[in-house]
Write a protein that holds these residues in place. Structure first.
Motif, PDB file in Angstrom:
ATOM      1  N   LYS A 138      -0.496   3.270  22.222  1.00  0.00           N
ATOM      2  CA  LYS A 138       0.561   2.430  21.642  1.00  0.00           C
ATOM      3  C   LYS A 138       1.689   3.261  21.032  1.00  0.00           C
ATOM      4  O   LYS A 138       2.809   2.758  20.870  1.00  0.00           O
ATOM      5  N   THR A 139       1.394   4.501  20.654  1.00  0.00           N
ATOM      6  CA  THR A 139       2.409   5.329  19.992  1.00  0.00           C
ATOM      7  C   THR A 139       2.807   6.561  20.798  1.00  0.00           C
ATOM      8  O   THR A 139       3.584   7.379  20.328  1.00  0.00           O
ATOM      9  N   LYS A 140       2.302   6.710  22.007  1.00  0.00           N
ATOM     10  CA  LYS A 140       2.601   7.905  22.795  1.00  0.00           C
ATOM     11  C   LYS A 140       4.066   7.980  23.204  1.00  0.00           C
ATOM     12  O   LYS A 140       4.605   7.017  23.766  1.00  0.00           O
ATOM     13  N   ILE A 158      -3.455  10.362  16.827  1.00  0.00           N
ATOM     14  CA  ILE A 158      -2.123   9.789  16.741  1.00  0.00           C
ATOM     15  C   ILE A 158      -1.197  10.639  17.601  1.00  0.00           C
ATOM     16  O   ILE A 158      -1.344  11.867  17.656  1.00  0.00           O
ATOM     17  N   GLY A 206       2.904  11.377  18.585  1.00  0.00           N
ATOM     18  CA  GLY A 206       4.282  11.161  18.140  1.00  0.00           C
ATOM     19  C   GLY A 206       5.012  12.490  18.018  1.00  0.00           C
ATOM     20  O   GLY A 206       4.379  13.542  17.873  1.00  0.00           O
ATOM     21  N   GLU A 246      -5.674   2.548  21.467  1.00  0.00           N
ATOM     22  CA  GLU A 246      -4.831   2.544  20.268  1.00  0.00           C
ATOM     23  C   GLU A 246      -3.817   3.679  20.308  1.00  0.00           C
ATOM     24  O   GLU A 246      -2.649   3.515  19.934  1.00  0.00           O
ATOM     25  N   GLU A 247      -4.256   4.834  20.757  1.00  0.00           N
ATOM     26  CA  GLU A 247      -3.376   6.002  20.840  1.00  0.00           C
ATOM     27  C   GLU A 247      -2.204   5.761  21.785  1.00  0.00           C
ATOM     28  O   GLU A 247      -1.076   6.197  21.536  1.00  0.00           O
ATOM     29  N   GLU A 295       8.824  12.787  13.629  1.00  0.00           N
ATOM     30  CA  GLU A 295       8.697  11.341  13.479  1.00  0.00           C
ATOM     31  C   GLU A 295       7.331  10.909  12.933  1.00  0.00           C
ATOM     32  O   GLU A 295       7.131   9.738  12.617  1.00  0.00           O
ATOM     33  N   VAL A 296       6.400  11.854  12.841  1.00  0.00           N
ATOM     34  CA  VAL A 296       5.065  11.543  12.315  1.00  0.00           C
ATOM     35  C   VAL A 296       5.105  11.639  10.793  1.00  0.00           C
ATOM     36  O   VAL A 296       5.562  12.630  10.232  1.00  0.00           O
ATOM     37  N   ARG A 333       0.004  11.588   7.716  1.00  0.00           N
ATOM     38  CA  ARG A 333      -0.841  11.536   8.908  1.00  0.00           C
ATOM     39  C   ARG A 333      -1.377  12.910   9.280  1.00  0.00           C
ATOM     40  O   ARG A 333      -2.457  13.026   9.858  1.00  0.00           O
TER      41      ARG A 333
END
Length: 297
Positions: free
Chosen positions: A229-231, A126, A128, A226-227, A132-133, A137
């Motif tokens: 998408k949140t970078k 993940i 972030g 997938e990763e 904000e994480v 997580r």
């Protein structure tokens, strides 16, 4: 003065290069070996399984998603070099409960024999900014990326010690070598694998069990997609400074390093590690002599 320093560094590196073969393990033959790959249903794990299968290994694929496992099995089976090879699939979450992991590894060994090589490739990521994480997580990263490697390793290590042979690979990440913006949850979980692997190697080397850590760069896998998408922007820009590798390329290098070159994690610490290994071996011999003496009495 600078030339003298440079010459000394070059001479030191050459000396280490000449010494390293003396302490490296003998090449490990995959033909007929039982290889367990966690996270083997996709990405690097699946590619490693395919590469091992091409060299004649028997494979146990371990992952959570049964549907993906079935599809991965079909792909791996296409890489067979003889009709005796087998691909076994086991669905389990390697990070949730050690008892379950131990049970499925036992099942795999009953069907395909003792595990000769374990590839710990199960992991998640993940990206972030730290604040904000979600807090859960951070816990999840450590469970999947760290404990998800501890549990399978613990499940195979006793048999490997009894047989005086084995290979264990931990798949970390380049973010497990350098802390990067946006990876405050991910990087620590991958850094932890290095500490585990180096400590475990010192314990296992007297038993002819060798441990290696792989540090893949950004690789074109479902997890990488997938990763992304949140970078955060900063993380994405850092990532774009290097090319994205293909999982097949990465797998070939990792398998070769594990079965052939392995050796040491930190070449610069070579002399210290040789000394430490000597201490560990002497202690092991003393314990074995003491046990033998107790049995005679």
């Amino acid at each position: 003065m600078l030339l003298v320093i440079a010459a000394f560094i070059v001479a030191f590196v050459l000396l280490l290069y000449m010494i390293s073969p003396l302490i490296s393990p003998k090449p490990f033959k995959l033909n007929g070996a039982h290889v367990v790959v966690t996270g083997g249903s996709s990405g690097i794990g699946k590619s490693i399984a395919m590469e091992c299968y091409r060299q004649g290994a028997f494979i146990t694929l371990v992952a959570r998603d049964e549907t993906k496992l079935v599809l991965a099995k079909k792909e791996v089976e296409k890489c067979a070099i003889n009709d005796k090879q087998v691909v076994l699939c086991i669905s389990v979450d390697v990070s949730s409960d050690y008892g379950q992991v131990e049970s499925v590894i036992k099942q795999a060994q009953e069907k395909l024999g003792p595990v000769d090589m374990l590839v710990n490739c199960a992991g998640t990521s993940i990206a972030g900014k730290f604040e904000e994480v979600d807090m859960d997580r951070f816990k999840k990263m450590m469970e999947v990326n760290f404990l998800g490697s501890v549990y399978p390793t613990r499940a195979v290590i006793t048999t490997m010690k009894e047989r005086r042979m084995g290979r264990i690979m931990f798949v970390s990440s380049q973010a497990g070598q350098i802390g990067l913006f946006g990876y405050t949850a991910y990087s620590p979980s991958k850094f932890a694998l290095r500490g585990l692997a180096e400590s475990l190697q010192m314990e296992m080397k007297p038993y002819n069990i060798y441990v290696t850590v792989a540090y893949p760069p950004d690789t074109d896998t479902p997890g990488f997609v997938e990763e992304n998408k949140t970078k955060p922007l900063e993380t994405r820009l850092i990532s774009e400074t290097a090319a994205v590798c293909q999982p097949d390329q990465v797998a070939k290098i990792f398998v070769k390093d594990t079965i052939v070159t392995m050796g040491l994690f930190r070449t610069i610490a070579l002399f210290y590690l040789c000394s430490f290994d000597s201490i560990v071996r002497r202690c092991m011999i003393q314990r074995e002599r003491a046990k033998a003496a107790d049995k005679r009495e």
